[in-house]
Design a protein around this motif. Structure first.
Motif, mmCIF file in Angstrom:
data_model
loop_
_atom_site.group_PDB
_atom_site.id
_atom_site.type_symbol
_atom_site.label_atom_id
_atom_site.label_comp_id
_atom_site.label_asym_id
_atom_site.label_seq_id
_atom_site.Cartn_x
_atom_site.Cartn_y
_atom_site.Cartn_z
ATOM 1 N N GLY A 21 41.919 56.025 47.183
ATOM 2 C CA GLY A 21 41.989 56.193 48.628
ATOM 3 C C GLY A 21 42.539 54.983 49.361
ATOM 4 N N TRP A 22 42.809 53.918 48.639
ATOM 5 C CA TRP A 22 43.276 52.692 49.272
ATOM 6 C C TRP A 22 44.791 52.679 49.433
ATOM 7 C CZ3 TRP A 22 40.328 48.854 45.612
ATOM 8 C CH2 TRP A 22 38.961 48.868 45.923
ATOM 9 N N THR A 23 45.247 52.164 50.555
ATOM 10 C CA THR A 23 46.652 51.823 50.724
ATOM 11 C C THR A 23 46.828 50.473 50.016
ATOM 12 O OG1 THR A 23 46.661 52.908 52.864
ATOM 13 C CG2 THR A 23 48.450 51.353 52.436
ATOM 14 N N ASP A 24 47.859 50.321 49.226
ATOM 15 C CA ASP A 24 48.107 49.082 48.473
ATOM 16 C C ASP A 24 46.888 48.682 47.629
ATOM 17 O OD1 ASP A 24 50.705 48.827 49.544
ATOM 18 O OD2 ASP A 24 49.909 47.803 51.308
ATOM 19 N N PRO A 25 46.500 49.518 46.660
ATOM 20 C CA PRO A 25 45.274 49.250 45.896
ATOM 21 C C PRO A 25 45.283 47.921 45.135
ATOM 22 C CG PRO A 25 46.558 51.002 44.876
ATOM 23 C CD PRO A 25 47.179 50.726 46.195
ATOM 24 N N TYR A 26 46.422 47.514 44.611
ATOM 25 C CA TYR A 26 46.462 46.270 43.833
ATOM 26 C C TYR A 26 46.303 45.047 44.737
ATOM 27 C CZ TYR A 26 47.957 49.348 40.099
ATOM 28 O OH TYR A 26 48.010 50.354 39.173
ATOM 29 N N ARG A 27 46.879 45.104 45.920
ATOM 30 C CA ARG A 27 46.709 43.998 46.866
ATOM 31 C C ARG A 27 45.246 43.912 47.300
ATOM 32 N NH1 ARG A 27 50.090 43.555 52.315
ATOM 33 N NH2 ARG A 27 49.921 45.772 51.954
ATOM 34 N N LEU B 298 42.149 46.410 37.763
ATOM 35 C CA LEU B 298 41.499 45.123 38.015
ATOM 36 C C LEU B 298 42.024 44.064 37.047
ATOM 37 C CD1 LEU B 298 39.282 43.981 39.901
ATOM 38 C CD2 LEU B 298 37.637 44.499 38.091
ATOM 39 N N ALA B 299 42.153 44.425 35.779
ATOM 40 C CA ALA B 299 42.652 43.475 34.770
ATOM 41 C C ALA B 299 44.103 43.092 35.040
ATOM 42 C CB ALA B 299 42.507 44.077 33.379
ATOM 43 N N LEU B 300 44.930 44.052 35.445
ATOM 44 C CA LEU B 300 46.336 43.738 35.735
ATOM 45 C C LEU B 300 46.445 42.685 36.833
ATOM 46 C CD1 LEU B 300 48.064 47.232 35.623
ATOM 47 C CD2 LEU B 300 48.458 45.307 34.069
ATOM 48 N N VAL B 301 45.647 42.826 37.868
ATOM 49 C CA VAL B 301 45.676 41.845 38.954
ATOM 50 C C VAL B 301 45.202 40.490 38.433
ATOM 51 C CG1 VAL B 301 44.727 41.235 41.210
ATOM 52 C CG2 VAL B 301 45.463 43.584 40.762
ATOM 53 N N ALA B 302 44.189 40.470 37.579
ATOM 54 C CA ALA B 302 43.714 39.203 37.009
ATOM 55 C C ALA B 302 44.775 38.553 36.122
ATOM 56 C CB ALA B 302 42.429 39.439 36.209
ATOM 57 N N CYS B 303 45.565 39.350 35.437
ATOM 58 C CA CYS B 303 46.621 38.824 34.571
ATOM 59 C C CYS B 303 47.825 38.317 35.363
ATOM 60 C CB CYS B 303 47.082 39.895 33.587
ATOM 61 S SG CYS B 303 45.846 40.335 32.346
ATOM 62 N N PHE B 304 48.028 38.874 36.558
ATOM 63 C CA PHE B 304 49.165 38.511 37.407
ATOM 64 C C PHE B 304 48.680 38.251 38.838
ATOM 65 C CE2 PHE B 304 50.872 41.113 33.976
ATOM 66 C CZ PHE B 304 51.930 40.324 33.525
ATOM 67 N N PRO B 305 47.900 37.185 39.039
ATOM 68 C CA PRO B 305 47.300 36.968 40.358
ATOM 69 C C PRO B 305 48.304 36.699 41.476
ATOM 70 C CG PRO B 305 46.934 35.073 38.941
ATOM 71 C CD PRO B 305 47.527 36.152 38.084
ATOM 72 N N ASP B 306 49.478 36.207 41.133
ATOM 73 C CA ASP B 306 50.462 35.844 42.153
ATOM 74 C C ASP B 306 51.601 36.855 42.277
ATOM 75 O OD1 ASP B 306 49.042 33.476 42.709
ATOM 76 O OD2 ASP B 306 49.987 32.497 40.981
ATOM 77 N N ALA B 307 51.460 38.010 41.652
ATOM 78 C CA ALA B 307 52.518 39.030 41.681
ATOM 79 C C ALA B 307 52.615 39.674 43.059
ATOM 80 C CB ALA B 307 52.231 40.102 40.629
#
Length: 188
Positions: free
Chosen positions: A86-92, A139-148
């Motif tokens: 339900g989030w807009t821009d879930p990874y951000r 969640l893991a993808l964001v942790a692996c690429f925090p500055d993406a």
């Protein structure tokens, strides 16, 4: 460079047939076979200990080398179950939650370490496969690429969606998303 292919488990049975661990449905097996026909080879295959993750790797055509308990990406009060849909821009949004440094940040780091350990012993120019769960993968993808540029990553992971991560010098250096066909399920 080494490679880690990460996939969300395939489609599961519904209702009373679901059972403990949510076993794959017939459509789930067909989808995993289709995805597996274009994947690999893998030097190492790791899945969560859940039957649906193990069954996905096997249906893809790969023997499982190890199963492990992987924490859920749904962390009470920080990330409710399936909230990412339900989030807009879930990874951000996940990046912001991780930056707060609370429980979700610890879960993200645990998952990142599991991913590093999965690919870390793979020979140069070889690949590993990890089959996990929605919520945790994002969640893991964001942790692996925090500055993406997280707002460019699109939607959360549907069944059998994946990402191919390049790994060099002890950290992840590239990512390529692979979306699975969702409907209709490809013929076997």
């Amino acid at each position: 460079m080494r490679w880690l292919d990460v996939r969300r488990h395939s489609l599961t049975k519904k209702g009373a047939a679901r059972g403990r661990g949510s076993h794959l449905s017939a459509d789930g097996i067909t989808l995993a076979r289709f995805i597996g026909s274009e994947a690999g080879p893998y030097e190492r295959v790791v899945t969560s200990s859940s039957p649906r993750a193990v069954e996905t790797a096997v249906a893809m055509g790969f023997a499982v080398d190890d199963t492990m308990e992987m924490p859920s990406g749904y962390v009470s009060e920080e990330i409710p179950r399936h909230a990412q849909w339900g989030w807009t821009d879930p990874y951000r949004r996940l990046a912001g939650i991780i930056q707060e440094g609370r429980a979700a940040a610890a879960v993200a780091e645990t998952l990142r370490v599991i991913w590093v350990d999965t690919v870390g012993d793979v020979a140069e120019d070889r690949s590993a496969l990890l089959v996990g769960h929605g919520g945790a993968i994002e969640l893991a993808l964001v942790a692996c690429f925090p500055d993406a540029s997280h707002d460019s990553w699109g939607t959360p992971f549907a069944h059998c969606d994946g990402a191919r991560l390049g790994f060099a010098d002890g950290h992840f250096v590239s990512i390529e998303f692979h979306r699975a066909p969702q409907s209709p399920v490809p013929p076997s």
